[in-house]
Design an enzyme around this catalytic site. Structure first.
Site, mmCIF file in Angstrom:
data_model
loop_
_atom_site.group_PDB
_atom_site.id
_atom_site.type_symbol
_atom_site.label_atom_id
_atom_site.label_comp_id
_atom_site.label_asym_id
_atom_site.label_seq_id
_atom_site.Cartn_x
_atom_site.Cartn_y
_atom_site.Cartn_z
ATOM 1 N N HIS A 1 38.287 30.356 40.046
ATOM 2 C CA HIS A 1 36.659 30.633 40.846
ATOM 3 C C HIS A 1 35.494 29.822 40.723
ATOM 4 O O HIS A 1 35.226 29.512 41.168
ATOM 5 C CB HIS A 1 36.633 32.106 40.668
ATOM 6 C CG HIS A 1 37.682 32.652 40.463
ATOM 7 N ND1 HIS A 1 37.040 34.537 40.608
ATOM 8 C CD2 HIS A 1 39.271 33.165 41.378
ATOM 9 C CE1 HIS A 1 38.584 35.037 40.638
ATOM 10 N NE2 HIS A 1 39.337 33.914 41.057
ATOM 11 N N SER B 1 42.148 31.960 45.846
ATOM 12 C CA SER B 1 40.493 32.463 45.171
ATOM 13 C C SER B 1 39.815 31.132 45.265
ATOM 14 O O SER B 1 38.733 31.468 45.517
ATOM 15 C CB SER B 1 40.660 33.056 44.553
ATOM 16 O OG SER B 1 41.368 34.870 44.503
#
Length: 276
Positions: free
Chosen positions: A257, A204
C-alpha cells in the site's frame, strides 16, 4: 480543441452537450469505435468542461441536464437511458475506458475461478517462491495484483479501480493509465515480498497508486481535468495508518500500500511536469 471524454449513449452525449452549451461552452462531437468523443472548442473552457463531464458520469439523471435540453436543445426528448439495468451498465462503461474495464473484468474472472480451483490459480499467479517451479516466470512480479481472497476485498478494489482508473483514462488516455497500472502493480509487489514474503495478493497497491497519482495531478496540473476531493485522500491515508497500526488485522499488505502510494505520487509529479 480539447477532448473531455467519451460516452457510449447518443442521448447522454446530447444531454451533456446541451448542458455545456447552456453554460456558454461550445462543443464538437466525433463518433469513434470507443464511443462518441466530446471536444471543447475553446481550450480555456477545458477544465470546467472536464469537471462537468465527471459530474455527469456520476449523476446523469440530474434535473439540470433535462432543463438544459429544454432551454437550448430538443425539448421534446426526455432523458431516457433505457431500463434501470441498462442505465447502470451505461454508467459503468462510460465511466471507464478499455484498460480500466479489461482490468476489472480480469480480476473478477480470476476471483470466480479461484472459487473452483484456489490452489491451481494461486500457484499460477502468485509471486516467486509461493509455489514450486516459478523461476523465470517474469509475469509473477505483476499477477499477484490480480488475486483477491474475499468478496469484500475485490469489491473494495474494483470500485476504486473503476472510479479512479476511469477518471484517469478518460482524462489522460489509456496509455497513461496502462503505464501506471503496470508500475504500481509491480513495484509494490516487490516491496511486499521483501518485507513479508510471497504469500499476498490484491490490487490495493494499484489503488493507492491511483489515489496518489490523482491527488498530485489535481493539485499540480488541474488543467488535465483530474479532480480529487481532499477527503478521499485523507480517507486513504487514514486507512494506511490504521493498517500499519495493526487495527485492521495482520493480513494487510501494508508495504504494498505504501509503495503503491509513493509510486503514484512520483508518477503523478513526473506527468504533471509534462506537456499534454
Amino acid at each position: 480543441m480539447v477532448e473531455i471524454g467519451r460516452l457510449a449513449s447518443p442521448r447522454a452525449v446530447m444531454a451533456l452537450t446541451d448542458y455545456l452549451k447552456s453554460q456558454g461552452i461550445e462543443t464538437r462531437i466525433e463518433h469513434t469505435a470507443q464511443g462518441t468523443a466530446i471536444y471543447v472548442v475553446d481550450e480555456r473552457n477545458a477544465i470546467a468542461a472536464q469537471r462537468e463531464f465527471a459530474a455527469f458520469i456520476h449523476n446523469p439523471m440530474d434535473g439540470k441536464y433535462q432543463q438544459a435540453s429544454w432551454e437550448v436543445g430538443d425539448n421534446q426528448t426526455k432523458l431516457d437511458y433505457g431500463a434501470p439495468g441498462l442505465q447502470l451498465l451505461t454508467q459503468v462503461i462510460t465511466g471507464a475506458g478499455p484498460v480500466t474495464l479489461v482490468t476489472l473484468i480480469t480480476c473478477v474472472v480470476i476471483y470466480i475461478a479461484m472459487m473452483f480451483a484456489p490452489e491451481a490459480i494461486f500457484s499460477a499467479l502468485s509471486f516467486f517462491g509461493a509455489s514450486t517451479d516459478s523461476h523465470w516466470q517474469i509475469w509473477r512480479v505483476f499477477t499477484p495484483s490480480l488475486l483477491h481472497f474475499s468478496l469484500l476485498h475485490i469489491a473494495f478494489n474494483m470500485v476504486w479501480l473503476w472510479y479512479l482508473g476511469g477518471r484517469i483514462e478518460n482524462s489522460l488516455g489509456s496509455g497513461r493509465l496502462l503505464l501506471l497500472l503496470m508500475v504500481a502493480g509491480t513495484l509494490p509487489n516487490m516491496v511486499q515480498f521483501f518485507f513479508s514474503g510471497p504469500n499476498f495478493g490484491g490490487l490495493s497497491g494499484v489503488v493507492y497508486g491511483l489515489i496518489g497519482y490523482s491527488w498530485v495531478m489535481s493539485q499540480w496540473a488541474p488543467q488535465r481535468g483530474l479532480v480529487l476531493q481532499p477527503a478521499l485522500m485523507g480517507f486513504m491515508l487514514l486507512s494506511l495508518v490504521l493498517g500499519f497500526s495493526g487495527v485492521m488485522g495482520d493480513n494487510i499488505a501494508n508495504s504494498a500500500h505504501l509503495a503503491g502510494l509513493l509510486t503514484g505520487l512520483l508518477q503523478g509529479w513526473l506527468d504533471s511536469r509534462r506537456k499534454r
